[in-house]
Design an enzyme around this catalytic site. Structure first.
Site, short mmCIF file in Angstrom:
data_model
loop_
_atom_site.label_atom_id
_atom_site.label_comp_id
_atom_site.label_asym_id
_atom_site.label_seq_id
_atom_site.Cartn_x
_atom_site.Cartn_y
_atom_site.Cartn_z
N HIS A 1 -23.85 -14.00 -0.59
CA HIS A 1 -24.11 -13.83 -1.86
C HIS A 1 -23.46 -14.74 -2.87
CE1 HIS A 1 -20.65 -11.39 -1.99
NE2 HIS A 1 -20.54 -11.43 -3.00
C1 UD1 Z 1 -20.92 -9.08 -8.15
C2 UD1 Z 1 -19.42 -9.42 -8.31
C3 UD1 Z 1 -18.89 -9.95 -6.80
C4 UD1 Z 1 -19.19 -9.11 -5.92
C5 UD1 Z 1 -20.64 -8.75 -5.90
C6 UD1 Z 1 -21.07 -7.88 -4.58
C7 UD1 Z 1 -18.81 -10.37 -10.56
C8 UD1 Z 1 -18.37 -11.39 -11.33
N1 UD1 Z 1 -19.29 -10.55 -9.27
O1 UD1 Z 1 -21.78 -10.29 -7.91
O2 UD1 Z 1 -17.59 -10.09 -6.93
O3 UD1 Z 1 -18.88 -9.68 -4.56
O4 UD1 Z 1 -20.91 -8.26 -6.97
O5 UD1 Z 1 -22.47 -7.58 -4.62
O6 UD1 Z 1 -18.88 -9.07 -11.10
N2 UD1 Z 1 -29.22 -7.83 -8.89
C9 UD1 Z 1 -30.28 -6.72 -8.63
N3 UD1 Z 1 -29.87 -5.45 -8.57
C10 UD1 Z 1 -28.60 -5.15 -8.57
C11 UD1 Z 1 -27.54 -6.04 -9.17
C12 UD1 Z 1 -28.14 -7.25 -9.12
O7 UD1 Z 1 -31.45 -7.18 -8.27
O8 UD1 Z 1 -28.63 -3.77 -8.58
C13 UD1 Z 1 -29.69 -9.04 -8.86
C14 UD1 Z 1 -29.80 -9.67 -10.33
O9 UD1 Z 1 -31.02 -10.42 -10.37
C15 UD1 Z 1 -28.42 -10.58 -10.60
C16 UD1 Z 1 -28.00 -10.77 -9.32
O10 UD1 Z 1 -28.60 -9.80 -8.41
O11 UD1 Z 1 -28.73 -11.56 -11.66
C17 UD1 Z 1 -26.56 -11.00 -9.03
O12 UD1 Z 1 -26.05 -9.81 -9.54
P1 UD1 Z 1 -24.63 -9.89 -10.47
O13 UD1 Z 1 -24.33 -8.64 -10.96
O14 UD1 Z 1 -24.90 -10.98 -11.39
O15 UD1 Z 1 -23.49 -10.62 -9.56
P2 UD1 Z 1 -23.33 -10.43 -7.79
O16 UD1 Z 1 -23.81 -11.83 -7.33
O17 UD1 Z 1 -23.93 -9.17 -7.36
#
Ligand code: UD1
Length: 388
Positions: free
Chosen positions: A226
């Site tokens: 991820h």
């Molecule tokens: C976040 C943490 C990372 C951790 C990871 C575990 C930070 C900087 N990063 O990264 O350290 O290892 O979580 O998962 O805080 N999305 C969904 N549903 C959700 C959450 C996210 O669809 O419930 C999608 C969204 O499109 C989003 C993307 O996933 O843009 C990434 O999510 P984001 O919260 O930005 O960061 P992670 O990559 O999950």
């Protein structure tokens, strides 16, 4: 005493769970002695909002519903941190806690730290002192800011103490407590162990497959990916996905738990359609805690870029290829007695280590104080805190 815990993303949930359970246990003793219990408020920024990324963990780990959910959702880093700070400020002013406790290195961790310190509220960082040295990692920036502002830095290992001392942090603020995530692992081992791998796949698969799924006794590879450095660059994700489809799955079945960011990118780069049709690859939604733990207990090899899984592999002994060039958790590496080896995202290197590692036996290790009692030491450190 009033304590506010702030969480936001999936890796926070397995860290806050034992802390809350410990406060509840401690409160029972305080009440029995006729003393005032600790008031604990749980704030969720709402960064992770999908049921599978958030609610499922609260339920499985017996975390009470968040008292306050800020509902900030997805966005850029500045949007997530900025919105969290605006909302957290209101909560902190209204509640006026003695302590704000934050976990790990996600955006909620840093947002809560900066907001609390500007209101002169004491901050305790659980999982302090980890450093990857990689300033392109958003989490590294969160760690640096959080640690330089925190009043109490609770570290998981001795290497982290050295990192903090090098940065000039006073030793009086640092306490070696061990790894709180291992408290959760130990508490849930038995329950996870009873699950069936066949059912885990059936219940979570993204595409219904008709060939018979993997059974509890079969060899398989387990994979998660991820990090932006692996999934946001088309060439990197393409090469990794092709390696899994063309080489790894020809050796062993692969169970790949797909993070929402990764699913989005696999689709955007035109890799999804072939991947879902690949034989011997089982794509599953983000898994609940017990399912992931069960798979990790049985996997012949883990391929991951997750820091938390690297740690769990060390305790469970699962041979692990960490698909990163650096790690803030060197204690999980083979040279420090752990189960993992850094392979970055270069296919030549991953290929060589994959075939070597596939031959390895499980070798469980228990780094110092990763003993299942870290949450108690965290709470004791807060209760014993005396400012300099
Ligand atoms: C976040 C943490 C990372 C951790 C990871 C575990 C930070 C900087 N990063 O990264 O350290 O290892 O979580 O998962 O805080 N999305 C969904 N549903 C959700 C959450 C996210 O669809 O419930 C999608 C969204 O499109 C989003 C993307 O996933 O843009 C990434 O999510 P984001 O919260 O930005 O960061 P992670 O990559 O999950």
């Amino acid at each position: 005493m009033k304590v506010i815990s702030v969480v936001g993303a999936r890796p926070n949930f397995m860290k806050v769970a034992p802390f809350i359970h410990n406060i509840n246990k401690n409160n029972k003793e305080l009440i029995a002695k006729g003393q005032e219990p600790i008031a604990h408020i749980l704030v969720h920024t709402g960064q992770h909002y999908d049921d599978r990324m958030s609610k499922a963990f609260f339920k499985a780990l017996n975390i009470p519903d968040a008292d306050i959910n800020l509902g900030i959702g997805s966005g850029t880093h500045a949007e997530q941190v900025g919105l969290s700070m605006i909302e957290l400020e209101k909560v902190f002013i209204r509640e006026n806690p003695d302590w704000v406790v934050i976990y790990g290195d996600v955006n909620a961790t840093m947002a809560a730290t900066v907001t609390a310190k500007k209101l002169h509220i004491k901050v305790c960082h659980v999982e302090a002192g980890l450093r990857s040295g990689d300033m392109k990692m958003p989490e590294e920036i969160n760690r640096l800011v959080t640690d330089c502002l925190s009043d109490l830095l609770l570290v998981p290992d001795r290497l982290s103490i050295e990192n903090l001392k090098k940065e000039g942090v006073s030793e009086l603020k640092i306490k070696f407590v061990g790894n709180i995530m291992i408290d959760t692992l130990e508490e849930n081992r038995e329950k996870a162990s009873a699950l069936s791998i066949e059912n885990i796949i059936k219940e979570n698969q993204i595409v219904t497959r008709h060939e018979s799924p993997i059974t509890n006794h079969q060899r398989f590879a387990l994979m998660t990916l991820h990090r932006p450095s692996n999934v946001d660059d088309e060439n990197v994700l393409k090469a990794l996905t092709h390696f899994i489809m063309d080489e790894v799955s020809k050796e062993v079945p692969v169970i790949w738990s797909i993070h929402p960011r990764t699913e989005k990118q696999l689709k955007a780069f035109g890799l999804w359609d072939r991947l879902i049709l690949s034989e011997n690859i089982y794509l599953v939604h983000p898994l609940d805690y017990h399912s992931m733990l069960k798979l990790n207990m049985q996997a012949s090899i883990m391929l991951t870029d997750s820091g938390g899984l690297q740690e769990e592999c060390t305790v469970l002994g699962t041979p692990c290829l960490t698909m990163r060039w650096n790690t803030e958790r060197p204690i999980t590496l083979r040279e420090h007695g752990g189960a993992s080896v850094l392979v970055g995202n270069n296919i030549e290197r991953i290929r060589k280590e994959f075939f070597d590692t596939l031959q390895q036996e499980r070798k469980p290790e228990r780094p110092e104080l990763w003993d299942g009692n870290t949450a108690k030491r965290c709470l004791d450190a807060i209760l014993d805190y005396r400012s300099e």
